[in-house]
Design an enzyme around this catalytic site. Structure first.
Site, PDB file in Angstrom:
ATOM      1  N   SER A  31       1.994 -20.742  62.159  1.00 33.26           N
ATOM      2  CA  SER A  31       1.655 -19.386  62.591  1.00 33.26           C
ATOM      3  C   SER A  31       0.651 -18.809  61.609  1.00 33.26           C
ATOM      4  O   SER A  31       0.541 -19.298  60.483  1.00 33.26           O
ATOM      5  CB  SER A  31       2.952 -18.549  62.559  1.00 33.26           C
ATOM      6  OG  SER A  31       2.663 -17.186  62.689  1.00 33.26           O
ATOM      7  N   TYR A  86      10.651 -15.318  57.908  1.00 33.47           N
ATOM      8  CA  TYR A  86       9.891 -16.078  58.915  1.00 33.47           C
ATOM      9  C   TYR A  86       8.636 -16.691  58.291  1.00 33.47           C
ATOM     10  O   TYR A  86       8.336 -17.866  58.500  1.00 33.47           O
ATOM     11  CB  TYR A  86       9.526 -15.143  60.073  1.00 33.47           C
ATOM     12  CG  TYR A  86       8.716 -15.786  61.173  1.00 33.47           C
ATOM     13  CD1 TYR A  86       9.309 -16.650  62.098  1.00 33.47           C
ATOM     14  CD2 TYR A  86       7.355 -15.527  61.308  1.00 33.47           C
ATOM     15  CE1 TYR A  86       8.562 -17.234  63.121  1.00 33.47           C
ATOM     16  CE2 TYR A  86       6.602 -16.102  62.326  1.00 33.47           C
ATOM     17  CZ  TYR A  86       7.218 -16.955  63.223  1.00 33.47           C
ATOM     18  OH  TYR A  86       6.469 -17.537  64.231  1.00 33.47           O
TER      19      TYR A  86
END
Ligand code: NAD
Length: 256
Positions: free
Chosen positions: A137, A150
């Site tokens: 990501s 995350y």
């Protein structure tokens, strides 16, 4: 790679980008195995396709993943493509987020990659062909306030995949790590249920197809890193050359 008659394995294929990738490959005539814990989602992925086969697999469970990969090979034959998209995304300030949640994030987002890589890649390397796609990501490149748990998993995914690529560079297997900005998928519900950082809210949002197309283009060009979206390459360079500016921007956005 033309996919007619080939075998693909998509984790997290019951939703979002995994679902889009699975259905796209199925349309091209591939045999597609889907791993997910979301059985309803997998049924939707398989709707209208006799060549999509769902397997209920918890990607964080090593034994389950290794057994399921063997089962896929027995059912469909040798695997030509793996895309590891399974993940969770609860957000929160590190000292306020339950440590168990932070460790669960690591088990699924990073542990899942370790499990699928060690289960499926040795066969691909031995055969000297295939594609291995790993979903990191932008959060694995640009650190964000309120999303540390995350971000840590996506940084780990990126580093692991990069080393995996270099260790198997001459094997004939193509590798791609994809680092999308926000994408319109059900994953966002998990952020909305916790906290949505203002910085993330203010950026561009892509559609799943745009990400899947960029991965395909990168594989064809032999590029390891897929950075889909207009602002993504700029963000990547800013983090690399102006980290202080990036942090200043993040603090200003969140107001602390
Ligand atoms: N949506 C975004 O904004 C965005 C941005 C950058 C990167 N990503 C990454 O892209 C990938 C795909 O994300 P998405 O947005 O399509 O998410 P999604 O939530 O739509 O799909 C993820 C799937 O993973 C499955 N999953 C969760 N835990 C699992 C487990 N233990 N075992 C098996 N399956 C499990 C879920 O059930 C779900 O079907 C993820 O790795 C995510 O981190 C997403």
């Amino acid at each position: 790679m033309a996919f007619k008659g080939k075998v693909a394995l998509i984790t997290g294929g019951g939703s979002g980008m995994g679902q889009t990738a699975a259905r796209k490959l199925a349309e091209q005539g591939a045999q597609v195995a889907v791993f997910d814990v979301n059985e309803e989602g997998m049924a939707k992925t398989a709707e209208g396709f006799a060549n999509v086969r769902p397997y209920r697999v918890d990607i964080s469970n090593t034994d389950e993943v290794h057994a399921a990969v063997k089962q896929v090979e027995a059912d469909l034959g040798p695997i030509d493509r793996v895309a590891n998209a399974a993940a969770i995304m609860p957000f929160g300030k590190l000292l306020e987020q339950d440590p168990k949640v932070q460790l669960k994030l690591m088990d699924i987002n990073y542990g899942g990659l370790v499990n699928i890589a060690t289960a499926a890649l040795p066969g691909m390397v031995a055969r000297g062909s295939g594609d291995f796609i790993s979903f990191s990501s932008m959060s694995g490149i640009i650190p964000g306030l309120l999303m540390g748990g995350y971000c840590a998993t996506k940084g780990a995914v990126q580093m692991y995949t990069e080393i995996l690529y270099h260790e198997n560079m001459h094997s004939g297997v193509r590798f791609c790590v994809v680092c999308p900005p926000p994408v319109a998928t059900p994953l966002w519900k998990q952020a909305e249920d916790t906290v949505v950082p203002r910085l993330v809210e203010s950026g561009e949002t892509l559609q799943p197809e745009e990400v899947i197309d960029d991965i395909e283009a990168c594989l064809e060009k032999g590029e390891f890193m897929s950075l889909p979206g207009k602002q993504t390459r700029t963000g990547y360079r800013m983090r690399r050359f102006l980290p202080g500016f990036v942090w200043k921007h993040a603090h200003k956005a969140e107001g602390f």
